[in-house]
Design an enzyme around this catalytic site. Structure first.
Site, short mmCIF file in Angstrom:
data_model
loop_
_atom_site.label_atom_id
_atom_site.label_comp_id
_atom_site.label_asym_id
_atom_site.label_seq_id
_atom_site.Cartn_x
_atom_site.Cartn_y
_atom_site.Cartn_z
N ARG A 1 0.82 -1.22 0.00
CA ARG A 1 0.00 0.00 0.00
C ARG A 1 0.86 1.27 0.00
NH1 ARG A 1 -5.66 -0.50 1.86
NH2 ARG A 1 -6.28 -2.44 0.87
N ARG B 1 -3.41 6.60 1.02
CA ARG B 1 -3.92 7.81 1.68
C ARG B 1 -2.97 8.47 2.66
NH1 ARG B 1 -9.16 4.62 3.16
NH2 ARG B 1 -7.51 3.06 3.01
N TYR C 1 -14.57 -11.85 -0.26
CA TYR C 1 -15.27 -10.59 -0.57
C TYR C 1 -16.50 -10.86 -1.41
CZ TYR C 1 -11.46 -7.95 1.45
OH TYR C 1 -10.57 -7.44 2.34
N ARG D 1 -6.82 11.95 -5.15
CA ARG D 1 -8.02 11.26 -4.68
C ARG D 1 -9.16 12.25 -4.40
NH1 ARG D 1 -11.82 9.19 -3.23
NH2 ARG D 1 -12.18 7.42 -1.87
N ASP E 1 -6.63 -2.63 -7.44
CA ASP E 1 -7.19 -3.30 -6.27
C ASP E 1 -7.47 -4.76 -6.57
OD1 ASP E 1 -8.25 -2.38 -3.45
OD2 ASP E 1 -9.54 -3.99 -4.16
O1 CP3 Z 1 0.15 -1.65 -2.48
C1 CP3 Z 1 -0.19 -0.72 -3.23
O2 CP3 Z 1 0.14 0.46 -3.03
C2 CP3 Z 1 -0.95 -1.06 -4.50
C3 CP3 Z 1 -2.37 -0.83 -4.46
C4 CP3 Z 1 -3.28 -1.74 -3.64
C5 CP3 Z 1 -4.50 -1.28 -3.09
N1 CP3 Z 1 -5.17 -2.35 -2.57
C6 CP3 Z 1 -4.98 0.11 -3.13
C7 CP3 Z 1 -6.12 0.52 -2.30
C8 CP3 Z 1 -3.19 -3.10 -3.36
C9 CP3 Z 1 -2.05 -4.07 -3.66
C10 CP3 Z 1 -4.40 -3.48 -2.70
C11 CP3 Z 1 -4.69 -4.86 -2.30
C12 CP3 Z 1 -5.90 -5.14 -1.55
N2 CP3 Z 1 -7.14 -4.57 -1.69
C13 CP3 Z 1 -6.00 -6.16 -0.58
C14 CP3 Z 1 -4.92 -7.12 -0.18
C15 CP3 Z 1 -3.88 -6.51 0.67
C16 CP3 Z 1 -4.36 -6.00 1.99
O3 CP3 Z 1 -4.22 -4.79 2.21
O4 CP3 Z 1 -4.84 -6.80 2.79
C17 CP3 Z 1 -7.32 -6.15 -0.09
C18 CP3 Z 1 -7.88 -7.05 0.99
C19 CP3 Z 1 -8.03 -5.16 -0.82
C20 CP3 Z 1 -9.48 -4.82 -0.71
C21 CP3 Z 1 -9.73 -3.43 -0.31
N3 CP3 Z 1 -9.37 -2.32 -1.05
C22 CP3 Z 1 -10.40 -2.97 0.84
C23 CP3 Z 1 -10.94 -3.87 1.93
C24 CP3 Z 1 -10.43 -1.58 0.77
C25 CP3 Z 1 -11.13 -0.64 1.71
C26 CP3 Z 1 -10.43 -0.52 3.01
C27 CP3 Z 1 -9.53 0.67 3.00
O5 CP3 Z 1 -8.34 0.52 3.27
O6 CP3 Z 1 -10.07 1.77 2.73
C28 CP3 Z 1 -9.74 -1.17 -0.40
C29 CP3 Z 1 -9.52 0.21 -0.86
C30 CP3 Z 1 -8.13 0.59 -1.29
N4 CP3 Z 1 -7.28 -0.19 -2.03
C31 CP3 Z 1 -7.52 1.86 -1.08
C32 CP3 Z 1 -6.26 1.81 -1.71
C33 CP3 Z 1 -5.24 2.92 -1.81
C34 CP3 Z 1 -8.15 3.03 -0.38
C35 CP3 Z 1 -9.11 3.66 -1.32
C36 CP3 Z 1 -9.25 5.14 -1.14
O7 CP3 Z 1 -8.37 5.90 -1.60
O8 CP3 Z 1 -10.30 5.53 -0.59
#
Ligand code: CP3
Length: 349
Positions: free
Chosen positions: A23, A27, A149, A36, A72
């Protein structure tokens, strides 16, 4: 080109321990929040120029040794035919939730260059824009984590519906997993063809199982993907890109994870890295494993922990520094910048 990360993935000699952060585009960076503020998350994922721009932010700001594509793990769910939405503060919503054969039958295995073309376009654009500065990591969710999911319809606490399907209707679960596995296999092949130089399979929720259930309901599908990717890379004389397998709550499952066939094993922070290496075998490449919340410590304390992780990692064949899970949005960016500098300085040979 800075190929320290790829060399470490292959177990080759490196001048210092490479680092990237799960990640890393997100944010906690004001530069991410600025973009964003103008576009919602899914629009960012689906607009190659925006996805590429935020992918590059941590390369410039943090000086990490690899870029990870901004996207994602839930993007393929939508491509399979399920509705996907991200609600502010509530996380992802997938609808309808997958609970019966009817719903599963309506899902399909998409052609990634069709319904997920924007991902491959972002990869192609990034390879140009990176100009070989650092390698680009592609990724997908593991079939099980993706399935949670799709079955729960979003994030879950105890995965009741997922475990009920597994225990009450194992054949239904297996048929569903076949579809997801085929989707993710094709998706990762497309990412590699487009230019991804390594891929990480995220199994965030794999650790909710006993080792016995993990072996039966999680691992076989990951093995299928890794086997297929490896033979595809060999036969098509594609570049053989490293495959990283990350499982959350790693500690109870190391012996199982070891049999996945991955090139690199992600390790979370709940176990000392030297203990993990002992159980995985010293010929392994590991990735990890600082607690993401240790980023809230004063920097001198972070430095002590970096030294500790580097010391413990020395018994492995190779090590890629990372946090044990994604960096959280409230993290002070200056501490993440300092972390990268510390890892580079303290590991330099
Ligand atoms: O690593 C990176 O920088 C690459 C981008 C990336 C994101 N999600 C961006 C993201 C990667 C590799 C993921 C993987 C991901 N997404 C996983 C597996 C890894 C982990 O963190 O456990 C999972 C379970 C998800 C599913 C997901 N995406 C959820 C549950 C959420 C909402 C929760 C949250 O953190 O807000 C997301 C949203 C998400 N994915 C954001 C980002 C930057 C936040 C979105 C925003 O900007 O509002």
């Amino acid at each position: 080109m800075n190929d320290t990360f790829l060399k470490a993935c292959r177990g080759e000699e490196v001048p210092y321990t490479p680092i990237w952060i799960m990640r890393q585009a997100g944010r906690y960076l004001p530069e991410y929040r600025a973009i964003r503020g103008k576009a919602d998350f899914l629009t960012m994922c689906k607009t190659p120029e925006l996805a590429a721009e935020v992918t590059l932010q941590p390369i410039d700001i943090l000086n990490v040794d690899a870029a990870i594509l901004f996207c994602d793990i839930l993007i393929p769910c939508e491509a399979m035919g399920q509705g996907l939405d991200f609600h502010e503060g509530k996380g992802p919503i997938l609808s309808p939730a997958v609970r019966d054969a009817d719903t599963i039958n309506k899902l399909f295995v998409p052609d990634p260059e069709d319904s997920m073309k924007f991902v491959m376009d972002a990869i192609r654009l990034l390879r140009k824009e990176l100009e070989g500065r650092v390698p680009l990591i592609g990724f997908a969710g593991a079939p099980f984590t993706t399935a949670t999911y799709m079955i729960e319809g979003g994030t879950s606490k105890n995965f009741l519906n997922t475990k009920r399907m597994i225990y009450e209707a194992p054949a239904l679960y297996a048929s569903f997993m076949d579809k997801i596995t085929a989707t993710i296999t094709e998706y990762l092949k497309a990412q590699i063809s487009a230019g991804a130089q390594a891929v990480q399979i995220f199994d965030t929720w794999g650790g909710i199982f006993s080792p016995m259930d993990f072996r039966e309901y999680v691992l076989p599908y990951v093995v299928r993907i890794i086997d297929e990717l490896k033979s595809w890379m060999n036969s098509e004389s594609n570049e053989r890109v490293p495959i990283i397998y990350f499982v959350g709550e790693t500690a109870g499952l190391l012996e199982e994870i070891r049999t996945s066939g991955a090139d690199v094993y992600g390790v979370d922070w709940r176990i000392n890295l030297d203990d993990a290496i002992k159980r995985l075998g010293s010929d392994v490449i590991v990735q990890g494993n600082l607690d993401p919340l240790s980023m809230f410590l004063p920097q001198d304390k972070i430095e002590e922990r970096v030294k500790d992780v580097l010391g413990r990692a020395s018994s492995a064949r190779g090590h890629i520094f990372n946090l044990g899970h994604g960096v959280v949005p409230q993290t002070p960016p200056e501490n993440v910048i300092a972390l990268v500098e510390m890892v580079h300085r303290l590991s330099r040979k």
